[in-house]
Design a protein around this motif. Sequence first.
Motif, PDB file in Angstrom:
ATOM      1  N   LEU A  98       1.684   5.706   5.954  1.00 26.81           N
ATOM      2  CA  LEU A  98       1.034   5.805   4.649  1.00 26.81           C
ATOM      3  C   LEU A  98       0.326   4.498   4.293  1.00 26.81           C
ATOM      4  O   LEU A  98      -0.820   4.497   3.842  1.00 26.81           O
ATOM      5  CB  LEU A  98       2.058   6.130   3.569  1.00 26.81           C
ATOM      6  N   ALA A  99       1.012   3.389   4.503  1.00 26.94           N
ATOM      7  CA  ALA A  99       0.427   2.090   4.184  1.00 26.94           C
ATOM      8  C   ALA A  99      -0.797   1.808   5.041  1.00 26.94           C
ATOM      9  O   ALA A  99      -1.735   1.136   4.600  1.00 26.94           O
ATOM     10  CB  ALA A  99       1.470   0.985   4.370  1.00 26.94           C
ATOM     11  N   ALA A 100      -0.805   2.324   6.272  1.00 28.23           N
ATOM     12  CA  ALA A 100      -1.931   2.109   7.178  1.00 28.23           C
ATOM     13  C   ALA A 100      -3.124   2.984   6.839  1.00 28.23           C
ATOM     14  O   ALA A 100      -4.183   2.858   7.463  1.00 28.23           O
ATOM     15  CB  ALA A 100      -1.487   2.360   8.615  1.00 28.23           C
TER      16      ALA A 100
ATOM     17  N   GLN B  10       0.816  -1.215   0.000  1.00 23.75           N
ATOM     18  CA  GLN B  10       0.000   0.000   0.000  1.00 23.75           C
ATOM     19  C   GLN B  10       0.851   1.268   0.000  1.00 23.75           C
ATOM     20  O   GLN B  10       0.326   2.372  -0.191  1.00 23.75           O
ATOM     21  CB  GLN B  10      -0.937   0.012   1.217  1.00 23.75           C
ATOM     22  N   ALA B  11       2.149   1.141   0.213  1.00 23.31           N
ATOM     23  CA  ALA B  11       3.072   2.285   0.161  1.00 23.31           C
ATOM     24  C   ALA B  11       4.487   1.759   0.046  1.00 23.31           C
ATOM     25  O   ALA B  11       4.792   0.651   0.503  1.00 23.31           O
ATOM     26  CB  ALA B  11       2.929   3.166   1.404  1.00 23.31           C
ATOM     27  N   TRP B  12       5.348   2.585  -0.566  1.00 25.27           N
ATOM     28  CA  TRP B  12       6.764   2.246  -0.700  1.00 25.27           C
ATOM     29  C   TRP B  12       7.636   3.272   0.029  1.00 25.27           C
ATOM     30  O   TRP B  12       7.282   4.454   0.092  1.00 25.27           O
ATOM     31  CB  TRP B  12       7.192   2.237  -2.168  1.00 25.27           C
ATOM     32  N   VAL B  13       8.771   2.796   0.523  1.00 28.15           N
ATOM     33  CA  VAL B  13       9.825   3.661   1.062  1.00 28.15           C
ATOM     34  C   VAL B  13      11.073   3.387   0.242  1.00 28.15           C
ATOM     35  O   VAL B  13      11.503   2.226   0.145  1.00 28.15           O
ATOM     36  CB  VAL B  13      10.097   3.362   2.545  1.00 28.15           C
ATOM     37  N   VAL B  14      11.653   4.422  -0.354  1.00 25.49           N
ATOM     38  CA  VAL B  14      12.798   4.194  -1.234  1.00 25.49           C
ATOM     39  C   VAL B  14      13.900   5.220  -0.955  1.00 25.49           C
ATOM     40  O   VAL B  14      13.634   6.335  -0.528  1.00 25.49           O
ATOM     41  CB  VAL B  14      12.406   4.291  -2.730  1.00 25.49           C
ATOM     42  N   GLY B  15      15.160   4.769  -1.204  1.00 29.16           N
ATOM     43  CA  GLY B  15      16.260   5.719  -1.269  1.00 29.16           C
ATOM     44  C   GLY B  15      17.284   5.666  -0.176  1.00 29.16           C
ATOM     45  O   GLY B  15      18.429   6.065  -0.396  1.00 29.16           O
ATOM     46  N   SER B  16      16.928   5.237   1.026  1.00 26.93           N
ATOM     47  CA  SER B  16      17.895   5.266   2.135  1.00 26.93           C
ATOM     48  C   SER B  16      19.058   4.324   1.818  1.00 26.93           C
ATOM     49  O   SER B  16      18.880   3.115   1.699  1.00 26.93           O
ATOM     50  CB  SER B  16      17.218   4.829   3.436  1.00 26.93           C
ATOM     51  N   GLY B  17      20.247   4.898   1.673  1.00 27.84           N
ATOM     52  CA  GLY B  17      21.424   4.096   1.364  1.00 27.84           C
ATOM     53  C   GLY B  17      21.362   3.425   0.011  1.00 27.84           C
ATOM     54  O   GLY B  17      22.057   2.446  -0.247  1.00 27.84           O
ATOM     55  N   GLY B  18      20.548   3.963  -0.909  1.00 30.68           N
ATOM     56  CA  GLY B  18      20.352   3.307  -2.200  1.00 30.68           C
ATOM     57  C   GLY B  18      21.540   3.381  -3.127  1.00 30.68           C
ATOM     58  O   GLY B  18      21.714   2.532  -4.006  1.00 30.68           O
TER      59      GLY B  18
END
Length: 474
Positions: A426-428, A300-308
């Motif tokens: 966000l997913a919640a 339902q939501a994504w988290v991207v980028g940390s240490g990517g």
Amino acid sequence: MRSAHTAQQVREAEEPLLAAGPEGALMKRASAGLATALATYLGRVYGARVLLLVGAGNNGGDALYAGASLAGRGARVDALLLVPGRVHPDGLAAFRSAGGRVVDRVARVDGRPRTAYDVAVDGIVGIGGSGPLRPEAAEVVAALDGIPFVAVDVPSGVDVDSGRVEGPHVRAALTVTFGTHKAVHLVDPGAQACGVVELVDIGLYPPVAPIEALQATDVRDLLPVPSPSAHKYTRGVVGVRAGSDRYRGAGVLSVAGAASGLAGMVRFVPAGAGGGQGPGVVDLVQAAHPEIVVGEGRVQAWVVGSGGGEDAAEQLREACRDGVPVVVDADALAEVSGPLGVPAVLTPHAGELARMLGVERQEVEADQLAHARQAAERYDAVVLLKNRHTLAAHPDGRVRVTTVGPPWLATAGAGDVLGGLVGALLAAGLSPLDAASVGSWLHGAAAAFAGRGGPLTASDVARAIPDVCARLLR
């Protein structure tokens, strides 16, 4: 909820009271609150030594009436009139009648002003002022170095509606404000000049504020509490695309924030289409969080980028393809060139926001409110500008300020935890603005709880989030 109104909104709210009430009633309410706050700050009134710095207009009047109250209770109160021809006449008459003294210079003992007064009251300019202190006032303030200041409404020399500080200004230990908070009380760098802010109710009822600061009860009401019939999928699944060969810990910490219990499930997808960074990061994540699921699937939501690192661009592209809300952090922020086409929360610090807007970092730090709003509008996303007071700016101009969180929160990996936490909210089912502001508040409160006034790590913050939520819900 603490609401911060503009100077114009405050003036419009005052007009009905000024028209309906007896002349001077509003000022007397304000000055009575100021006198009480000063007495509390001093700890004693009789024998206390107080200096009023009195400018033109109502703030000077507030200071004079409050000084009159203190003088009538046995304090020694001096007033330095910075604009003698424009002093509030009734306030000055009341001050003199109570035994207050008008002086033409700062009193000194052994050549040092700090030994002559216990407190200086800043009544130089109010919410109608703009720009730094004028040279004459700046010279007086500088001469009082070492004496604590109590500011009337706002510290003189800071911008009321933006929090900008552009030159000489008062740095207060305490600011006593009336009716409602103003932006400067919440937004840095001006908020740093306010010290502790005390609000005095004088009966103002301004309209809905463009700037707010969530309080504990607001956060409690917004927390996604599962229903009796809930299961892991109805509570929301948050996906995390984070970490790389170089920054493996970032994946672990991002998952730690996401796995704080506010969503039903966490799904971790390694970079490189499910395996490009090898088993190392996956092993670390699963060892720390055995409940997470590895691999592609519905979220339902994504988290991207940390240490990517070099994989951040791919992580962001893959996340946006799903059409669900996305939290964009760290390395992925460099891949954002415009609106993403999905609901988004961008989480830059000042340096990252400066690069996104093509300005210098110092410009962002000097006017955080304006730059956060500009970025939110440009990228059509909620922008969570991380700083001492974190700002969550919506594209429509609304802003929420997080004022909780100790200085110890400035530690490596804390932003990774924050990104994961916002993604879980966000997913919640929370909106981007609610998820960003609630997540930021919980993040700061968890740091305060975990550190108990001392050092902490990002992992400490993540572990404390469930305890903070439990305390809120009791």
